[in-house]
Design a protein around this motif. Structure first.
Motif, mmCIF file in Angstrom:
data_model
loop_
_atom_site.group_PDB
_atom_site.id
_atom_site.type_symbol
_atom_site.label_atom_id
_atom_site.label_comp_id
_atom_site.label_asym_id
_atom_site.label_seq_id
_atom_site.Cartn_x
_atom_site.Cartn_y
_atom_site.Cartn_z
ATOM 1 N N ASP A 283 0.833 -1.208 0.000
ATOM 2 C CA ASP A 283 0.000 0.000 0.000
ATOM 3 C C ASP A 283 0.863 1.252 0.000
ATOM 4 O O ASP A 283 0.543 2.236 -0.679
ATOM 5 C CB ASP A 283 -0.931 0.001 1.213
ATOM 6 N N ARG A 286 2.137 1.602 -3.435
ATOM 7 C CA ARG A 286 1.117 2.140 -4.350
ATOM 8 C C ARG A 286 1.154 3.661 -4.361
ATOM 9 O O ARG A 286 1.030 4.296 -5.425
ATOM 10 C CB ARG A 286 -0.262 1.646 -3.911
ATOM 11 N N TYR A 289 3.964 4.957 -6.351
ATOM 12 C CA TYR A 289 3.714 4.806 -7.781
ATOM 13 C C TYR A 289 2.853 5.936 -8.361
ATOM 14 O O TYR A 289 2.704 6.036 -9.578
ATOM 15 C CB TYR A 289 3.024 3.474 -8.060
ATOM 16 N N PRO A 327 3.007 -0.106 -12.283
ATOM 17 C CA PRO A 327 2.388 -0.275 -10.967
ATOM 18 C C PRO A 327 1.311 -1.345 -10.918
ATOM 19 O O PRO A 327 0.754 -1.629 -9.853
ATOM 20 C CB PRO A 327 1.781 1.106 -10.699
ATOM 21 N N THR A 330 1.379 -4.353 -8.324
ATOM 22 C CA THR A 330 1.129 -3.882 -6.957
ATOM 23 C C THR A 330 -0.357 -3.591 -6.766
ATOM 24 O O THR A 330 -0.960 -3.989 -5.767
ATOM 25 C CB THR A 330 1.953 -2.614 -6.664
ATOM 26 N N THR A 331 -0.958 -2.922 -7.741
ATOM 27 C CA THR A 331 -2.387 -2.596 -7.661
ATOM 28 C C THR A 331 -3.234 -3.866 -7.623
ATOM 29 O O THR A 331 -4.179 -3.974 -6.820
ATOM 30 C CB THR A 331 -2.795 -1.750 -8.886
#
Length: 338
Positions: A283, A286, A289, A327, A330-331
């Motif tokens: 998180d 994120r 990013y 990203p 990760t998302t």
């Protein structure tokens, strides 16, 4: 009945095509069965992966991974030579390998340096400004060179105010003992070795003064990412488990034991190094990013590194920073966890 020559030709071509398709399919299947090859080196944010290795978490996650241990620059060389699917390196150095022909896509931000990167000066030198007119050894074009230049810029110093001496990072503790070298730039634990090599030496600049200047990332070869995206997704998703184990006071002693053993030092020596590396959860990654022009953003930080690399002729052409950053894994990992 005899076949017409043209029909025999067609059948031979079809047979060859079938064999070729089978060979390609078998080759692809064999490649998919191979473990993902990741290069890592002696930096706390990367050694943290040792916890997942020894705990068998990759097997639990259903992905085969092989971590290969290197000196830092050697890991970049191995990635450039195509011997690795991915390598753990800094965001700025990802541009360096990419400009050299080995593109890496930053799919995970593991941490940012929060003091473990440093410029270490000999006794009698009290500040970075005191290095004017002196020789400083760094591995040119890599992250400590960037850290040094950032500090000089902040103080209004010109590039020529300090003479840069190029040396491999793992050799810097020995180089530091040379009488004509006033300071060196290194990261932990090599920085600690340099401090021991010259009693009375001290850090006159650290990455804690420039938070976000140096992000550490997992950079993946685009072909591997495209072919095995589901496997890379599993690797990224696992990172939160690693961070939790390292940060939790209940499990941190075991994590430090594992990490220290990989680095060849005692747990007591290794524990302080965690303070200089800010591990980032998915998180927190994120948020890094998110696009921006400052050090809070991976985009802004990497653009600073790009300008530095191009200005110092590390590579000839300015790189398109956005093409190095992805990203999405990760998302997706965060979305799946909800």
């Amino acid at each position: 009945m005899a076949l017409h020559p043209s029909r025999r030709t067609v059948l031979r071509l079809l047979s060859r095509l079938t064999l070729s398709v089978c060979a390609i399919t078998a080759s692809a299947a064999a490649w998919a069965a191979e473990p993902l090859r990741i290069g890592y080196s002696d930096w706390p944010g990367w050694v943290a992966w040792q916890v997942a290795i020894e705990k068998g978490w990759f097997k639990e996650a259903g992905v085969e991974v092989r971590f290969d241990w290197f000196d830092y620059s050697a890991s970049m060389d191995a990635f450039t030579a195509g011997k690795l699917d991915a390598v753990l390196m800094t965001n700025g150095d990802t541009l360096v390998t990419g400009a050299g022909g080995a593109k890496g896509v930053m799919v995970l931000v593991t941490d940012y340096s929060n003091g473990n990167d440093m410029i270490i000066a000999k006794p009698g030198i009290k500040s970075l400004a005191d290095l004017k007119g002196k020789k400083v050894a760094v591995e040119t074009g890599l992250v400590e060179h960037l850290l040094l230049r950032a500090g000089m810029k902040r103080l209004g110093m010109k590039p020529g105010d300090i003479e840069i001496v190029n040396a491999k990072t793992n050799e810097l503790p020995q180089v530091f003992a040379s009488p004509d070298i006033a300071a060196v730039g290194a990261w932990q634990p090599i920085a600690g070795q340099a401090l021991k090599a010259v009693p009375g030496s001290k850090a006159v600049q650290t990455s804690a003064e420039e938070p976000g200047l140096i992000y550490d990332v997992l950079a993946v070869n685009p072909a591997s990412l495209n072919a095995r995206r589901a496997d890379w997704q599993k690797v990224v998703k696992l990172w939160d488990r690693v961070v939790a184990y390292v940060d939790d006071p209940k499990t941190q002693p075991d994590a430090v034991r594992i990490m220290a053993a990989r680095s060849g030092v005692s747990p007591a020596e290794y524990l302080p190094l965690l303070k200089g590396t800010r591990l980032l959860t998915l998180d927190e990654g994120r948020k890094v990013y998110e696009k921006g022009n400052d050090y809070k953003s991976l985009y802004g930080s990497t653009e600073v590194a790009n300008t530095f690399n191009w200005y110092n002729k590390v590579y000839s052409f300015s790189q398109k920073v956005d093409s190095y950053i992805d990203p999405s894994l990760t998302t997706s990992a965060l979305a799946a966890a909800k």
